[in-house]
Write an enzyme that holds these catalytic residues in place. Structure first.
Site, short mmCIF file in Angstrom:
data_model
loop_
_atom_site.label_atom_id
_atom_site.label_comp_id
_atom_site.label_asym_id
_atom_site.label_seq_id
_atom_site.Cartn_x
_atom_site.Cartn_y
_atom_site.Cartn_z
N PHE A 119 0.87 -1.19 0.00
CA PHE A 119 0.00 0.00 0.00
C PHE A 119 0.90 1.23 0.00
O PHE A 119 1.72 1.40 0.89
CB PHE A 119 -0.93 0.04 1.22
CG PHE A 119 -1.85 1.23 1.18
CD1 PHE A 119 -3.02 1.20 0.42
CD2 PHE A 119 -1.54 2.39 1.87
CE1 PHE A 119 -3.86 2.31 0.36
CE2 PHE A 119 -2.38 3.50 1.81
CZ PHE A 119 -3.54 3.46 1.06
N ASP A 144 9.48 2.66 1.44
CA ASP A 144 8.30 3.38 1.91
C ASP A 144 8.20 3.17 3.41
O ASP A 144 7.74 2.12 3.87
CB ASP A 144 7.06 2.84 1.18
CG ASP A 144 5.76 3.47 1.69
OD1 ASP A 144 5.77 4.08 2.77
OD2 ASP A 144 4.74 3.33 1.00
N LYS A 160 3.07 9.85 8.28
CA LYS A 160 2.33 9.49 9.50
C LYS A 160 2.89 10.07 10.80
O LYS A 160 2.45 11.10 11.27
CB LYS A 160 2.20 7.98 9.59
CG LYS A 160 1.26 7.39 8.54
CD LYS A 160 0.99 5.94 8.77
CE LYS A 160 0.03 5.36 7.74
NZ LYS A 160 -1.34 5.90 7.83
#
Length: 399
Positions: free
Chosen positions: A138, A223, A252
């Protein structure tokens, strides 16, 4: 305003892109959230790994207050002092030499995709545009990043997708070795697939991948949108493997709850971006940078927090493994690293998430049958024990 009216207004005025629980939060402190009707919740989701220092950490609150009184925004036509400070801190504590600031993980990955293509075209030719990613990965919700995401369910309805992406099984080195060719410009992977079911990359896989990318002149992108900022017990998850990527993406936890993303790279790679190559109006905004500096300094100054992340991660993992022994017909596997853990069930886990929510515990379900636990790094042992007590009760009712 009563909660029902709030929920009705939300349904009326806000696009329904999220399936939400029937709760409206108005206050947060450390590990806890309170709804407008006064109910208390213990937060083991932390805004999906965003609130690394918990809710309303005093250092972040003070940093935002002070910055808001001093400077909130200037365009990227000008420098701002707090952006420079954040860049210096990130570079000092990572492999990278340069950083591009944006607002989210998707934007950070979008920047990495563009940077890798720009670099490869300049160094290897116009044909060199393909990016290899992993199945079940993702990487975000923009058009390019849902294309990079190796899960058709996120792509359905948005075709035609961006060309130039290949997907291979995760943790399968031979698959990547076979997929790399003269048109490959980069490999992008997560070190722990969060949305894909909390699957951890093996050390052997990553070391072989690093060597392959170096040999073939292919850029390696990590990532770390979810795994960065102390989540696994080191500032960046790649430190566990003692290898470095060419590009890394963060978001995040970077701002401790304030939106900010970053794409960082080695100097020779970063130089592929020239004036006008890429931009983000709010990227490196002084307010978000101030929150990120406070978050990063707190993590670095208090190294006990990272040590505690490992200890408490072990405690949570061992407690979940004890539940696995107790409920072998329901729990298939427990995995993860630090305070990013998953518990795979033999069934859909939405019922468990709902039952925990009703008992004041926030967790979520990923990949359909895996419970994801990513609490703030300030979580305490007694918080974990309460989670385990609730899970024990819920699973006992299901068994």
């Amino acid at each position: 305003m009563e909660i029902k009216k709030m929920l009705d207004e939300s349904s009326q005025y806000v696009m329904e892109t999220y399936k939400r629980f029937p709760v409206v939060f108005s206050k947060g402190r450390e590990m806890r959230l309170w709804s407008v009707d006064g109910k208390e919740y213990l937060d083991f989701l932390a805004g999906i790994a965003v609130n690394v220092l918990g809710h309303c950490h005093p250092k972040i609150v003070v940093a935002i207050q002070k910055q808001a009184q001093r400077l909130i925004h200037v365009s990227n036509f000008y420098h701002n002092d707090v952006q420079i400070k954040l860049a210096r801190l990130l570079i000092k504590h990572s492999f990278a030499d340069r950083v591009f600031f944006c607002n989210s993980g998707a934007e950070a990955n979008e920047a990495a995709i563009k940077l890798s293509r720009k670099y490869a075209k300049a160094h290897h030719g116009e044909h060199c545009v393909n990016i290899i990613t992993a199945l079940n990965s993702f990487h975000g919700r923009t058009l390019a990043t849902i294309t990079a995401t190796g899960q058709p369910k996120f792509q359905k309805g948005f075709e035609p997708l961006v060309p130039g992406f290949k997907y291979v099984p995760f943790n399968d080195f031979e698959a990547i070795e076979d997929a790399v060719d003269k048109n490959t410009c980069a490999v992008m992977i997560e070190l722990i697939q969060g949305e894909g079911g909390v699957i951890v990359a093996s050390e052997d896989y990553l070391k072989k991948l690093r060597a392959l990318c170096t040999e073939k002149g292919v850029l390696l992108i990590f990532d770390e949108v979810q795994t960065g900022m102390g989540r696994t017990g080191t500032l960046f998850a790649y430190e566990h493997y003692k290898i470095e990527p060419d590009i890394i993406t963060l978001a995040k936890g970077l701002g401790g709850g304030v939106p900010i993303g970053a794409c960082m790279a080695r100097d020779d790679v970063a130089k592929a971006f020239e004036y006008g190559s890429h931009a983000s109006t709010f990227g490196g905004n002084p307010l978000s940078c101030a929150a990120a500096v406070a978050t990063l300094e707190t993590l670095l100054e208090d190294s006990i927090m990272l040590t505690e992340c490992k200890r408490l991660g072990d405690h949570l993992q061992n407690s979940l493994l004890n539940l696995k022994d107790k409920f072998p017909n329901i729990i298939m596997d427990v995995r993860g690293r630090g305070l990013l853990l998953g518990m795979e069930l033999t069934r859909e886990c939405s019922q468990v998430v709902q039952a925990c929510f009703e008992r004041g515990i926030l967790i979520n379900c990923t990949a359909g049958n895996t419970l994801r636990f990513c609490p703030p790094l300030i979580v305490k042992e007694e918080d974990i024990n309460k989670l385990i007590d609730v899970l024990n009760e819920v699973l006992a009712r299901l068994s």
